[in-house]
Design an enzyme around this catalytic site. Structure first.
Site, PDB file in Angstrom:
ATOM      1  CB  ALA A  18      -0.928  -0.001   1.215  1.00  0.00           C
ATOM      2  N   GLY A  20       4.260   3.971  -0.979  1.00  0.00           N
ATOM      3  CA  GLY A  20       4.647   4.794  -2.122  1.00  0.00           C
ATOM      4  C   GLY A  20       5.308   3.989  -3.231  1.00  0.00           C
ATOM      5  CG  ASN A 104      12.999   0.609   7.499  1.00  0.00           C
ATOM      6  OD1 ASN A 104      11.894   0.790   8.025  1.00  0.00           O
ATOM      7  ND2 ASN A 104      13.402   1.318   6.469  1.00  0.00           N
ATOM      8  CG  ASP A 160      22.235   2.640  -6.591  1.00  0.00           C
ATOM      9  OD1 ASP A 160      21.635   3.668  -6.228  1.00  0.00           O
ATOM     10  OD2 ASP A 160      22.474   1.686  -5.822  1.00  0.00           O
ATOM     11  NE  ARG A 163      18.113   8.134  -8.073  1.00  0.00           N
ATOM     12  CZ  ARG A 163      17.810   7.746  -6.832  1.00  0.00           C
ATOM     13  NH1 ARG A 163      18.687   7.075  -6.100  1.00  0.00           N
ATOM     14  NH2 ARG A 163      16.638   8.042  -6.315  1.00  0.00           N
ATOM     15  CG  HIS A 186      21.001   1.073  -2.417  1.00  0.00           C
ATOM     16  ND1 HIS A 186      20.837   1.719  -3.621  1.00  0.00           N
ATOM     17  CD2 HIS A 186      19.898   1.371  -1.691  1.00  0.00           C
ATOM     18  CE1 HIS A 186      19.688   2.368  -3.611  1.00  0.00           C
ATOM     19  NE2 HIS A 186      19.098   2.191  -2.454  1.00  0.00           N
TER      20      HIS A 186
END
Ligand code: NAI
Length: 349
Positions: A18, A20, A104, A160, A163, A186
């Site tokens: 749910a 972003g 996290n 990465d 980008r 990362h």
């Protein structure tokens, strides 16, 4: 394969669906004809609406949704072949990825325990930051349950590469897309874009400050998105794109396609039976000029096959530009502290 020689649609679970990243990622997975069942899990009840919305899309993937009050992780994970994890909190302005670790890491440990119990053979793609430290949490918890397979657990670092490709194209529009290898880790200076993989000898012809600007933009690109969103979140759309791109690479490996089955990912280097791992560890020792260096995790291009990683492409580190060599050395200094943080967390979990 099913009896008619068709590839069976994969069962895929998204944890944090749910959020972003979770929402646009689930949209892309629903649009993928190789996905047969898409199981959406989130602690937020809004996942039911996300599932309802996606279920109107005219593709075969069957959508189901779960929360802790509705079936829980057991139902969400049972039978899953692929588990994608964009669960947790994202960065806010001024925060580093490491600031996220305390919250996290606990979420990742809980989810790894559930994966070990309910889908022990699944291939798991870890998106939750800080990836350099959350991946070791997954590894240690899966090991504790006796189900760890280094070929099937990946820290998603594709953003990465995405980008680096984008920013290099702004100064070299004629370059081929999709070939830049980004190694190391990362976050910040552990992200090492190997621009020489596409520039070759051109690397010396591009002014050094332009190369440095592309590298810096790649390493800290996430910060400018957080700033631009002004408290409204971090990279979600580009990340969902990148996670889906990596997932498709892994699926191409499963389906034994001879192209588009190579991608960079942050992996555990413990299993030296994986082709290329011992060579990679040996090479990394030369960067640190330390014969005892035992690098435990590293992001590196991998060739994917039917059963996950088939080969680690260590050779991309063999002929580096001196500037890239310097960056790998810096990464080799920073990275162990990052993964040790994850290992330390699991010692007391
Ligand atoms: P978000 O806050 O929008 O979404 C996270 C979702 O996870 C929420 O829906 C939340 O309810 C859910 N969640 C929280 N705890 C959970 C649990 N225990 N079980 C299941 N679901 C849970 O955050 P966003 O922007 O989607 O980012 C998610 C993660 O991805 C963050 O850690 C972020 O730092 C990371 N990220 C990683 C990138 C990468 O390149 N690997 C790039 C960008 C973000």
């Amino acid at each position: 394969m099913d009896t008619e020689g068709q590839f069976k649609g994969a069962k895929v679970t998204v944890i944090g669906a749910a959020g972003g990243i979770g929402q646009p990622l689930s949209l892309m997975l629903k649009a993928n004809f190789k996905v047969g069942k898409l199981s959406l899990y989130d602690v937020s009840g809004t996942v039911s609406g996300v599932a309802m919305d996606l279920s109107h899309i005219d593709t075969p993937a069957h959508i189901e949704w779960f929360t802790p009050k509705n079936g829980g992780l057991k139902k969400a994970l049972t039978g899953s072949e692929y588990v994608l994890v964009p669960a947790g909190v994202p960065r806010k302005p001024g925060m580093s990825r490491n600031d996220l670790f305390k919250i996290n890491a606990g979420i990742c440990a809980e989810l790894a325990t559930a994966i070990a119990e309910f889908s022990p053979n699944a291939t798991t793609l870890v998106i939750s930051n800080p990836v350099n430290s959350t991946v070791p949490v997954f590894v240690e918890i899966l090991k504790r349950h006796g189900v760890f397979n280094a070929r099937k657990l990946f820290g998603v670092t594709t953003l990465d590469s995405v980008r680096a490709d984008t920013f290099l194209h702004r100064i070299k529009p004629e370059m081929k897309w999709g070939l830049i290898r980004v190694v190391g880790g990362h976050s910040g200076d552990t992200i090492v874009p190997l621009l020489s993989t596409v520039l070759g000898t051109e690397m010396n012809k591009v002014p050094r400050e332009k190369i440095q600007a592309v590298v810096h933009h790649t390493q800290y690109g996430g910060d400018e998105v957080i700033k631009a969103k002004n408290g409204g979140g971090s990279s979600t759309l580009s990340m969902a794109y990148a996670a889906n791109k990596f997932f498709c690479t892994v699926l191409n490996g499963r389906d034994q396609f001879s192209k588009d089955h190579v991608g960079c990912t942050y992996v555990c280097l413990e299993d030296e039976s994986i082709n290329g791992v011992s060579e990679l560890k040996g090479l990394l020792r030369t960067f640190k000029k330390d014969q005892n260096l035992d690098m435990k995790y590293f992001a590196i291009p991998c060739v994917f096959g039917q059963h996950g990683i088939e080969r680690v492409m260590y050779e991309c580190l063999e002929k580096l530009h001196p500037y890239e060599k310097e960056m790998v050395e810096i990464c080799c200094d920073s990275l162990p502290g990052n993964y040790e943080k994850g290992l330390e967390f699991t010692r007391t979990y």
